[in-house]
Design a protein around this motif. Structure first.
Motif, PDB file in Angstrom:
ATOM      1  N   PRO A 125       0.836  -1.212   0.000  1.00 61.53           N
ATOM      2  CA  PRO A 125       0.000   0.000   0.000  1.00 61.53           C
ATOM      3  C   PRO A 125       0.873   1.265   0.000  1.00 61.53           C
ATOM      4  O   PRO A 125       2.094   1.183   0.151  1.00 61.53           O
ATOM      5  CB  PRO A 125      -0.770  -0.139   1.305  1.00 61.53           C
ATOM      6  N   PRO A 126       0.245   2.433  -0.158  1.00 63.49           N
ATOM      7  CA  PRO A 126       1.006   3.687  -0.226  1.00 63.49           C
ATOM      8  C   PRO A 126       2.013   3.876   0.905  1.00 63.49           C
ATOM      9  O   PRO A 126       3.121   4.384   0.665  1.00 63.49           O
ATOM     10  CB  PRO A 126      -0.093   4.761  -0.165  1.00 63.49           C
ATOM     11  N   SER A 127       1.670   3.459   2.127  1.00 66.02           N
ATOM     12  CA  SER A 127       2.581   3.692   3.263  1.00 66.02           C
ATOM     13  C   SER A 127       3.926   3.001   3.076  1.00 66.02           C
ATOM     14  O   SER A 127       4.913   3.383   3.697  1.00 66.02           O
ATOM     15  CB  SER A 127       1.940   3.224   4.573  1.00 66.02           C
ATOM     16  N   ALA A 128       3.976   1.987   2.230  1.00 64.74           N
ATOM     17  CA  ALA A 128       5.229   1.271   1.998  1.00 64.74           C
ATOM     18  C   ALA A 128       6.185   2.087   1.132  1.00 64.74           C
ATOM     19  O   ALA A 128       7.400   1.854   1.142  1.00 64.74           O
ATOM     20  CB  ALA A 128       4.959  -0.083   1.342  1.00 64.74           C
ATOM     21  N   GLY A 129       5.609   3.005   0.355  1.00 65.55           N
ATOM     22  CA  GLY A 129       6.451   3.823  -0.517  1.00 65.55           C
ATOM     23  C   GLY A 129       6.896   3.105  -1.781  1.00 65.55           C
ATOM     24  O   GLY A 129       7.866   3.525  -2.423  1.00 65.55           O
ATOM     25  N   MET A 130       6.208   2.017  -2.127  1.00 63.35           N
ATOM     26  CA  MET A 130       6.556   1.253  -3.328  1.00 63.35           C
ATOM     27  C   MET A 130       5.380   1.310  -4.313  1.00 63.35           C
ATOM     28  O   MET A 130       4.230   1.357  -3.901  1.00 63.35           O
ATOM     29  CB  MET A 130       6.836  -0.217  -2.980  1.00 63.35           C
ATOM     30  N   ALA A 131       5.693   1.283  -5.592  1.00 62.02           N
ATOM     31  CA  ALA A 131       4.637   1.278  -6.608  1.00 62.02           C
ATOM     32  C   ALA A 131       4.385  -0.149  -7.084  1.00 62.02           C
ATOM     33  O   ALA A 131       5.328  -0.899  -7.323  1.00 62.02           O
ATOM     34  CB  ALA A 131       5.044   2.151  -7.789  1.00 62.02           C
ATOM     35  N   THR A 132       3.113  -0.529  -7.187  1.00 60.45           N
ATOM     36  CA  THR A 132       2.765  -1.874  -7.646  1.00 60.45           C
ATOM     37  C   THR A 132       2.739  -1.921  -9.172  1.00 60.45           C
ATOM     38  O   THR A 132       2.093  -1.087  -9.806  1.00 60.45           O
ATOM     39  CB  THR A 132       1.383  -2.293  -7.104  1.00 60.45           C
ATOM     40  N   ASP A 133       3.447  -2.896  -9.731  1.00 60.02           N
ATOM     41  CA  ASP A 133       3.398  -3.145 -11.178  1.00 60.02           C
ATOM     42  C   ASP A 133       2.298  -4.185 -11.412  1.00 60.02           C
ATOM     43  O   ASP A 133       2.495  -5.383 -11.198  1.00 60.02           O
ATOM     44  CB  ASP A 133       4.765  -3.681 -11.639  1.00 60.02           C
ATOM     45  N   TRP A 134       1.135  -3.703 -11.829  1.00 55.38           N
ATOM     46  CA  TRP A 134      -0.020  -4.599 -11.917  1.00 55.38           C
ATOM     47  C   TRP A 134       0.126  -5.630 -13.026  1.00 55.38           C
ATOM     48  O   TRP A 134      -0.480  -6.710 -12.969  1.00 55.38           O
ATOM     49  CB  TRP A 134      -1.318  -3.802 -12.071  1.00 55.38           C
ATOM     50  N   HIS A 135       0.926  -5.300 -14.009  1.00 58.02           N
ATOM     51  CA  HIS A 135       1.175  -6.271 -15.075  1.00 58.02           C
ATOM     52  C   HIS A 135       1.933  -7.480 -14.496  1.00 58.02           C
ATOM     53  O   HIS A 135       1.563  -8.638 -14.736  1.00 58.02           O
ATOM     54  CB  HIS A 135       1.977  -5.601 -16.195  1.00 58.02           C
ATOM     55  N   ALA A 136       2.959  -7.189 -13.704  1.00 55.78           N
ATOM     56  CA  ALA A 136       3.722  -8.260 -13.046  1.00 55.78           C
ATOM     57  C   ALA A 136       2.840  -9.028 -12.053  1.00 55.78           C
ATOM     58  O   ALA A 136       2.944 -10.255 -11.929  1.00 55.78           O
ATOM     59  CB  ALA A 136       4.939  -7.670 -12.324  1.00 55.78           C
ATOM     60  N   PHE A 137       1.979  -8.294 -11.368  1.00 49.43           N
ATOM     61  CA  PHE A 137       1.085  -8.901 -10.379  1.00 49.43           C
ATOM     62  C   PHE A 137       0.123  -9.885 -11.056  1.00 49.43           C
ATOM     63  O   PHE A 137      -0.055 -11.025 -10.593  1.00 49.43           O
ATOM     64  CB  PHE A 137       0.322  -7.794  -9.652  1.00 49.43           C
ATOM     65  N   ASP A 138      -0.463  -9.434 -12.150  1.00 48.94           N
ATOM     66  CA  ASP A 138      -1.364 -10.317 -12.900  1.00 48.94           C
ATOM     67  C   ASP A 138      -0.635 -11.569 -13.393  1.00 48.94           C
ATOM     68  O   ASP A 138      -1.226 -12.659 -13.457  1.00 48.94           O
ATOM     69  CB  ASP A 138      -1.952  -9.565 -14.106  1.00 48.94           C
ATOM     70  N   ALA A 139       0.636 -11.410 -13.732  1.00 45.31           N
ATOM     71  CA  ALA A 139       1.411 -12.556 -14.207  1.00 45.31           C
ATOM     72  C   ALA A 139       1.560 -13.617 -13.108  1.00 45.31           C
ATOM     73  O   ALA A 139       1.619 -14.818 -13.389  1.00 45.31           O
ATOM     74  CB  ALA A 139       2.785 -12.091 -14.700  1.00 45.31           C
ATOM     75  N   CYS A 140       1.626 -13.175 -11.854  1.00 44.15           N
ATOM     76  CA  CYS A 140       1.707 -14.129 -10.734  1.00 44.15           C
ATOM     77  C   CYS A 140       0.434 -14.970 -10.667  1.00 44.15           C
ATOM     78  O   CYS A 140       0.484 -16.198 -10.484  1.00 44.15           O
ATOM     79  CB  CYS A 140       1.908 -13.389  -9.414  1.00 44.15           C
ATOM     80  N   LEU A 141      -0.707 -14.313 -10.775  1.00 48.69           N
ATOM     81  CA  LEU A 141      -1.982 -15.038 -10.741  1.00 48.69           C
ATOM     82  C   LEU A 141      -2.102 -15.983 -11.929  1.00 48.69           C
ATOM     83  O   LEU A 141      -2.584 -17.116 -11.787  1.00 48.69           O
ATOM     84  CB  LEU A 141      -3.144 -14.050 -10.733  1.00 48.69           C
ATOM     85  N   ALA A 142      -1.654 -15.514 -13.089  1.00 51.23           N
ATOM     86  CA  ALA A 142      -1.711 -16.370 -14.286  1.00 51.23           C
ATOM     87  C   ALA A 142      -0.811 -17.590 -14.100  1.00 51.23           C
ATOM     88  O   ALA A 142      -1.184 -18.715 -14.464  1.00 51.23           O
ATOM     89  CB  ALA A 142      -1.289 -15.573 -15.516  1.00 51.23           C
ATOM     90  N   ALA A 143       0.358 -17.384 -13.498  1.00 48.69           N
ATOM     91  CA  ALA A 143       1.314 -18.482 -13.291  1.00 48.69           C
ATOM     92  C   ALA A 143       0.734 -19.553 -12.362  1.00 48.69           C
ATOM     93  O   ALA A 143       1.047 -20.737 -12.493  1.00 48.69           O
ATOM     94  CB  ALA A 143       2.629 -17.942 -12.713  1.00 48.69           C
ATOM     95  N   ALA A 144      -0.102 -19.131 -11.433  1.00 53.08           N
ATOM     96  CA  ALA A 144      -0.679 -20.083 -10.471  1.00 53.08           C
ATOM     97  C   ALA A 144      -1.647 -21.050 -11.146  1.00 53.08           C
ATOM     98  O   ALA A 144      -1.905 -22.141 -10.643  1.00 53.08           O
ATOM     99  CB  ALA A 144      -1.389 -19.322  -9.352  1.00 53.08           C
ATOM    100  N   ARG A 145      -2.174 -20.642 -12.282  1.00 50.73           N
ATOM    101  CA  ARG A 145      -3.088 -21.478 -13.076  1.00 50.73           C
ATOM    102  C   ARG A 145      -4.218 -22.079 -12.227  1.00 50.73           C
ATOM    103  O   ARG A 145      -4.618 -23.237 -12.428  1.00 50.73           O
ATOM    104  CB  ARG A 145      -2.311 -22.584 -13.792  1.00 50.73           C
ATOM    105  N   GLY A 146      -4.672 -21.337 -11.246  1.00 50.73           N
ATOM    106  CA  GLY A 146      -5.815 -21.774 -10.444  1.00 50.73           C
ATOM    107  C   GLY A 146      -5.550 -22.966  -9.552  1.00 50.73           C
ATOM    108  O   GLY A 146      -6.483 -23.530  -8.978  1.00 50.73           O
ATOM    109  N   ARG A 147      -4.292 -23.359  -9.409  1.00 48.89           N
ATOM    110  CA  ARG A 147      -4.012 -24.555  -8.607  1.00 48.89           C
ATOM    111  C   ARG A 147      -3.829 -24.271  -7.117  1.00 48.89           C
ATOM    112  O   ARG A 147      -4.540 -24.857  -6.297  1.00 48.89           O
ATOM    113  CB  ARG A 147      -2.869 -25.324  -9.229  1.00 48.89           C
ATOM    114  N   PRO A 148      -2.905 -23.410  -6.697  1.00 51.59           N
ATOM    115  CA  PRO A 148      -2.892 -23.091  -5.260  1.00 51.59           C
ATOM    116  C   PRO A 148      -4.070 -22.200  -4.911  1.00 51.59           C
ATOM    117  O   PRO A 148      -4.682 -21.583  -5.790  1.00 51.59           O
ATOM    118  CB  PRO A 148      -1.577 -22.310  -5.086  1.00 51.59           C
ATOM    119  N   ARG A 149      -4.395 -22.147  -3.635  1.00 49.43           N
ATOM    120  CA  ARG A 149      -5.374 -21.153  -3.204  1.00 49.43           C
ATOM    121  C   ARG A 149      -4.682 -19.798  -3.188  1.00 49.43           C
ATOM    122  O   ARG A 149      -3.663 -19.622  -2.522  1.00 49.43           O
ATOM    123  CB  ARG A 149      -5.922 -21.496  -1.825  1.00 49.43           C
ATOM    124  N   CYS A 150      -5.198 -18.874  -3.963  1.00 47.84           N
ATOM    125  CA  CYS A 150      -4.611 -17.543  -4.082  1.00 47.84           C
ATOM    126  C   CYS A 150      -5.436 -16.557  -3.270  1.00 47.84           C
ATOM    127  O   CYS A 150      -6.659 -16.507  -3.435  1.00 47.84           O
ATOM    128  CB  CYS A 150      -4.567 -17.085  -5.539  1.00 47.84           C
TER     129      CYS A 150
END
Lengths: 241, 241
Positions: free
Chosen positions: B129-154
């Protein structure tokens, strides 16, 4: 004529403080009356007959109107607690709530079963350990699981004050290997007298939690989940939160 | 040749203190190195290059031998944490652990994805979140979910210190309506300086928890789960528990 349900209190939304739903926003519907008298009961006002005048006989429609009001008309998890909520005719309430999109979790010691257990989302069975001073009727307990017919998620929650309770919890877990077991740190404040129910000794509760984590990890009992009563840490032994 | 994994610490069994696995016995495998520098990071010893000499390059076999030793040879939930554990080549470790019956949960900010995310039991994505001072790269984030392929509980876990963080958490939840969201109360102790990491202000943490519960219930955000860092309440900001 619709049977009325004896209600001790309806409050929320707040978070569920215990068990598998810890941290989940919920509205509590607490019924009045119990077939048990646990030594450390923390809700005697919903158990003892001398509080009976405080319990309001309500119709399912009246209860659901209050839940809807508290939840701002949004679907919410309703936690059915007591006393022993299984003493009440809850089937019409659950049916009415389902129509409105609400979910239902019921917590009971497992002494009384009903076919409507199968209509719940969660059935939290909390058999009482030796420190409670009550004997578990395992035949009645098994009937609760049978009534659920595998439809709600059924879990075990056992309060642990001491080594005897811990051994009891292990025996319960061995008896029901398919069910998840939640070990809950005992809260001795109610034992100290109901006159000061808001006095929770947080340091003592955290000490007890460290002890219980130590037991479980030393025994490599990795299937157990160890939790405090989060609401007691946050608000003390206060009602209505 | 098997690639080595940079390990900051391996400890346990203890209970998981955060998120969907709160209260579950687990062994932590903490990797060294991180692509983020969160303002309130509570594990800088696993993040900053100046601690690099403390990180041990270990083979999957060496790591698993240590996990087995700690777990007494019993199957256990292994929590892969960091730093950002997604910076390490963990596929062989997970494969080896699976053979021995262990389960795996990985927590990451979601900046780096791998096909082996699909081999996990739990993928806990914790965008900052903003308090961390880091910007989220949503493209990279979406890639994590895609990589999981619905197998682990996300699931999503968002730390909340203030109103801006809370709004961020709401936006994240709206972006991923299918994922459960865990809101975690921010722990300001690391902000106060790493010199006294054991000093957790429990009263302050519980006050923050009450504030966050108040926000969620006032907004009728019933899909969120609100939790503290249980291990900090129990042990303070101490390492190895």
């Amino acid at each position: 004529m619709t049977k009325r349900i004896r209600i001790s209190e309806i409050f929320g939304p707040t978070i569920q403080g215990e068990g598998p739903l810890i941290g989940r926003p919920t509205v509590f519907v607490r019924t009045g009356g119990c077939d048990y008298r646990c030594a450390w009961c923390d809700t005697l006002y919903a158990v003892l007959p001398e509080y009976r005048d405080d319990w309001l006989p309500m119709t399912p429609g009246e209860i659901m109107a209050r839940v809807d009001e508290l939840a701002g008309g949004k679907p919410v998890l309703v936690s059915l607690s007591g006393g022993n909520p299984a003493m009440q005719p809850l089937a019409p309430l659950i049916a009415l709530g389902r129509e409105r999109g609400h979910g239902f979790a019921l917590e009971t010691q497992g002494s009384i079963s009903h076919p409507w257990f199968a209509e719940l989302d969660w059935l939290i069975l909390s058999p009482k350990p030796p420190s409670a001073g009550m004997a578990t009727d395992w035949h009645a307990f098994d009937a609760c699981l049978a009534a659920a017919r595998g439809r709600p998620r059924c879990v075990l929650k056992v309060v642990v004050f001491d080594d005897a309770d811990y051994s009891y919890a292990q025996a319960v877990a061995a008896r029901y290997p398919a069910l998840a077991v939640y070990l809950q740190v005992g809260n001795p404040a109610p034992l100290a007298g109901a006159a000061h129910p808001a006095d929770a000794d947080i340091d003592d509760l955290l000490r007890r939690l460290r002890w219980l984590v130590g037991k479980v990890t030393a025994d490599r009992w990795f299937a157990a989940t160890v939790l405090p009563q989060l609401h007691v840490l946050v608000w003390g032994n206060k009602r209505g939160v």
